[in-house]
Scaffold this active site. Structure first.
Site, short mmCIF file in Angstrom:
data_model
loop_
_atom_site.label_atom_id
_atom_site.label_comp_id
_atom_site.label_asym_id
_atom_site.label_seq_id
_atom_site.Cartn_x
_atom_site.Cartn_y
_atom_site.Cartn_z
N GLY A 58 -10.43 18.90 -14.74
CA GLY A 58 -10.18 17.95 -14.01
C GLY A 58 -9.95 18.98 -12.14
O GLY A 58 -9.88 18.49 -11.37
N CYS A 115 -15.42 -13.82 -21.29
CA CYS A 115 -16.58 -14.07 -20.44
C CYS A 115 -17.31 -15.28 -20.89
O CYS A 115 -17.57 -15.82 -22.39
CB CYS A 115 -17.69 -12.82 -21.43
SG CYS A 115 -19.38 -12.89 -20.47
N CYS A 121 -21.10 -14.88 -22.99
CA CYS A 121 -20.76 -13.88 -24.37
C CYS A 121 -19.67 -14.17 -25.32
O CYS A 121 -19.32 -13.64 -26.54
CB CYS A 121 -21.14 -11.94 -24.64
SG CYS A 121 -20.09 -11.20 -23.99
#
Lengths: 368, 293, 258
Positions: free
Chosen positions: B32, B241, B244
């Protein structure tokens, strides 16, 4: 039926073809040659070399041609090439006192050893469009002074005799000049790195900042001690030889700004200096650079930092036009994933407000 | 005219790659933490992935298989351009399949498919400093990181709740890495933040213009900042979606006409295609067959 | 008051080149005590305050502070991390101009809550409740909690700055001309408020002011500065009622004439 967008690759290829077409333009006209660009658009070539930090006229001219005259694009092309070149070492400091000057002026003295030499300047031209340039009229040969090897002393040396001007920088003898293209940049910076950043910096940005100091945003009472343009020898120490060998000559513009200074807790009253040095011929850039260099020395000289031009992080972080143009223009890349997230949030917040308004209405109605 | 030099494998010279690898190693050692590095000029503009490209160029080898996505899609122009660049200068194998890739360079998304050990996800980062818009000065933000002074970050979140009733940051949502450094996950939607947590893959972040590299090593804690009583939440989509039928994935909104017609489809195009190959079909695909008759 | 001081100042001097900022200042500050530093502008009182609060590092001298664990620490030998932590927890600093001490673009609630969040508070509701309490204590209506200080009057801003400093229950507060830019009527109200808070919380405070009325109202002890030196030092009532130094006599008489 929805079909997902495909064919990014073909689109890019088509775009490149069209770009090449537009670059060439009308095929019935002759193509501009690299030689013509070097000879007739020399100041554009100089600017590209200066801000790309690469002294090579032919490559700079190629970049100007390839970029269709977009100089920041040309600078970018040349920089992306420069970055792949190996670095052999650093030259010895240029001795601009040995410069073969083509132009040399001082605003602080009426006359001085070596004289005032105007050289090829736009300064006293009347800015009237010249119809004779519409056709290819012959141009007279200029008058030339006999070349002499006379060393033309610098104005800063004249003031230095009296001890009225601060000496050159105070880096120890073994100080290696920094290179922000090879080492991570960190603030606060030393002056050598800062000067490097300014020398590569965008002419327009530095011009605006220099101008701002004259208008009171970090005023530093400048006088043009001297501007000189000409060729100077570049030498490099070769360890095995033990002496410096010449690598050739480059044309540079140097500006030494002399600034009034009342003295502070850190330095006695004396003239101080702002310095500008640029590849090729660019007085505007060298002068702006020297104004901004002086402004950025505020802390070193114990002055209050109140204006943008005095703020090192602000100036250096934003002076690079290749960085700036890239980041500004990246906004045209797709951002729809993030935009989708924002869209959903705004819809939700509006729905919440709507719901709150309706329930308020219900309460009111219920009360009636 | 000067002969233009031929370029080294993966464009960057080996010295530069070593310098960048050192920065990457340091970044992995201090999860980080933003490691300054001497970012090179690259042959694509700053802000267009120069940081990610330098990281990829420094770690890629001839055996690697590269996937490049932008907005989750393999066929967005900038992804195409970067993939073509590496094909040209490194001649490496490329793929659109997440599971086949050894290196995935991304802008704005993390693939839906869980990444595995040995994979490396390289993020393109425009502004690496999570505190930048709270404190513009680099000297000050570095100090704030060094002293772990992150109160200001929560001030921002507090303000969001006070004014909007919720934390309104939707992307580039700040995280704390390994309990120490606050990090900008790059402008990925916050939907993707949980995928960073304890990821099996190595995550590398390159910011070219800002000259910083940072990293999240595999199996590292990545926690999104929040308040106890306003916990971090990811976006939820109301429908699956349209192509799909996937749920629990990030969806793009596609405008179909100028009358408000729109559909939602997977932002991760590879994920969507793979699901369709396996016989999954969303609302838009199933009825369209009937309509065609 | 206990028998150990909170702050031990010895021989603090600050030079700017050859110019004296302040010279050879020594004193002890006791828990619950308010010390006023008075003098004209240029007398060195602000330089001294900045040295004591470690915003400036003096040329010579030392300042020891008794930490919450009872041990004395030399402030100038502390690491920056520790010093900054001290400044946002156990100390407060009230600037003359509230703009210097507030975040003008975040709400009043966040201004007060910032220190709490900085030390790890992570419960929005509790932070807000505490902020709201503090706004009430400094007489700011709690329905202004989501407004930015830009929309506040000078007096409100100053009270908000005080709340922002006191929320972590500091033991020592520095104040630089806290009533400086305010109207006379607003000044009086603010002074009352500060006096009440100092008493209630048992705060120690060092207050720089050019206004002897402020010193009289707030402080137990006072130091008079001139040209960087402390020329008189004693209990506030004694110094104001029976000034010994000619300069102090002049200051006091000029106030009385007004």
């Amino acid at each position: 039926m929805y079909v997902a967008v495909k064919g990014g690759e073909a689109a890019i290829n088509n775009a490149h073809e069209l770009l090449a077409d537009r670059r060439r333009g009308d095929r019935s006209l002759p193509s501009v040659t690299i030689g013509q660009i070097i000879e007739q658009l020399g100041l554009a070539v100089d600017r590209v070399m200066a801000e790309a930090s690469l002294y090579d006229r032919a490559l700079a001219a190629l970049a100007v041609r390839q970029s269709r005259g977009d100089l920041i694009e040309a600078i970018f092309l040349l920089r992306a090439y420069r970055t792949t070149l190996p670095r052999f070492g650093a030259s010895v400091p240029l001795d601009t006192a040995t410069m073969k000057v083509e132009r040399r002026i001082s605003a602080t003295y009426k006359d001085l050893p070596g004289g005032q030499l105007l050289g090829p300047t736009f300064d006293y031209t009347h800015r009237l469009l010249d119809p004779s340039l519409l056709t290819d009229e012959p141009v007279d040969e200029p008058k030339r002074k006999d070349a002499s090897d006379e060393r033309i002393m610098r104005v800063s040396d004249i003031l230095a005799h009296e001890g009225l001007i601060e000496p050159d920088g105070e880096f120890p003898a073994d100080h290696l000049a920094g290179d922000l293209t090879r080492e991570p940049m960190e603030f606060p910076m030393s002056r050598d790195l800062r000067l490097q950043a300014l020398a590569r910096g965008d002419e327009g940005f530095l011009l605006a900042l220099g101008y701002s100091t004259q208008r009171g945003y970090g005023r530093n009472h400048p006088f043009v001690g001297e501007i000189r343009i000409g060729e100077v020898e570049v030498e490099m120490e070769v360890a095995e030889l033990g002496f410096a060998v010449s690598l050739g000559r480059i044309r540079v513009t140097e500006c030494q700004m002399v600034n009034q200074f009342k003295g502070s807790s850190k330095a006695p009253p004396q003239f101080t200096r702002g310095y500008g040095l640029v590849f090729g011929q660019s007085e505007r850039k060298a002068m702006s650079m020297s104004l901004v260099d002086r402004a950025l020395r505020a802390e070193e000289l114990g002055e209050d930092i109140t204006a943008p031009a005095q703020d090192e992080e602000f100036v250096i972080s934003h002076s690079d036009n290749v960085q700036a143009t890239g980041f500004v223009e990246h906004l045209k890349l797709p951002h729809y994933v993030d935009f989708q997230a924002e869209l959903a949030l705004v819809r939700k917040m509006r729905a919440d407000i709507e719901a709150a308004r309706n329930s308020g209405k219900d309460l009111q109605e219920a009360a009636e | 005219m000067t002969d233009l030099a031929t370029y080294n494998f993966a464009y960057l010279d080996e010295q530069t790659k070593r310098m960048i690898r050192r920065a990457i190693l340091k970044a992995i050692a201090i999860p980080g933490y933003q490691v300054p590095f001497a970012s090179r000029e690259m042959p694509m503009p700053y802000g267009w992935g120069t940081g990610g490209v330098q990281v990829t160029a420094s770690i890629i080898g001839p055996e690697d298989v590269l996937k490049v996505i932008d907005q989750g899609a393999d066929d967005t122009t900038n992804a195409v351009s970067i993939r073509a660049f590496f094909q040209k200068v490194a001649n490496v194998a490329v793929t659109t399949h997440t599971k086949d890739a050894t290196i995935i360079q991304t802008r704005h998304r993390i693939p839906e498919q869980k990444l595995a050990e040995g994979q490396i996800l390289v993020y393109q980062v425009p502004i690496p400093e999570p505190l930048r818009f709270l404190e513009p000065r680099e000297t000050e933000t570095r100090k704030m990181h060094a002293l772990e002074e992150y109160g200001l970050m929560h001030v921002k979140l507090y303000e969001d709740i006070a004014h909007n009733g919720r934390i309104s940051k939707t992307y580039a949502y700040p995280v704390k890495v390994a309990g120490r450094y606050v990090m900008d996950p790059s402008p990925t939607p916050k939907f993707d933040n949980p995928k960073m947590h304890l990821s099996e893959a190595l995550q590398l972040f390159g910011a070219g213009r800002e000259k910083r590299i940072y990293a999240v090593p595999p199996y590292t804690e990545v926690v999104s900042l929040d308040f106890e009583d306003y916990p971090f939440e990811i976006q939820k989509f109301e429908q699956p979606c349209a192509l799909c039928g996937a749920e629990g994935v990030y969806l793009d909104e596609v405008v179909l006409d100028d009358k408000g017609g729109r559909m939602f489809v997977c932002s991760d195009t590879d994920h969507c295609e793979e699901r369709r190959e396996h016989g999954h079909a969303g609302a838009m695909l199933a009825p369209s067959k009937e309509a065609a008759e | 008051m206990t028998d150990t001081p909170l702050l031990k100042v010895s021989g603090v001097s600050k030079f700017y080149g050859s110019r004296i900022g302040c010279k050879g200042v020594s004193f002890d500050l006791w828990p619950g005590e308010v010390l006023a530093i008075v003098g004209e502008s240029g007398s060195g009182k602000t330089t001294l305050l900045n040295c004591l609060s470690t915003r400036l590092i003096p040329t010579t001298g030392s300042v020891e502070y008794r930490m919450r664990d009872g041990n004395f620490r030399d402030l100038y030998h502390m690491g920056e991390a520790e010093r900054r932590f001290l400044m946002r927890t156990d100390w407060g600093f009230v600037h003359q101009n509230p703009v210097d001490g507030l975040r003008m673009t975040v709400s009043a609630g966040a201004n007060v809550g910032e220190r709490l969040m900085a030390i790890g508070d992570r419960h929005y509701g509790k932070i807000r409740e505490t902020a709201s309490d503090w706004l009430a204590r400094v007489e700011i209506s709690t329905d202004r909690i989501d407004d930015q200080p830009r929309a506040f009057s000078g007096g409100m801003r100053q009270r908000l700055q005080i709340a922002r400093n006191l929320v972590t229950h500091p033991r020592l507060v520095f104040m630089d001309e806290p009533t400086g830019g305010l109207d006379v009527s607003v000044q009086a109200r603010l002074l009352d408020l500060v006096r009440g808070l100092v008493n209630d919380l048992g705060l120690s405070a060092i207050v720089v002011t050019h206004d002897l009325a402020v010193a009289r109202l707030l402080s137990h002890r006072m130091m008079v500065m001139k040209d960087g030196h402390v020329i008189e030092h004693g209990l506030t009532d004694r110094v104001l009622d029976d000034p010994r130094e000619p300069y102090t006599q002049l200051l006091v008489s000029s106030i009385l004439q007004v």
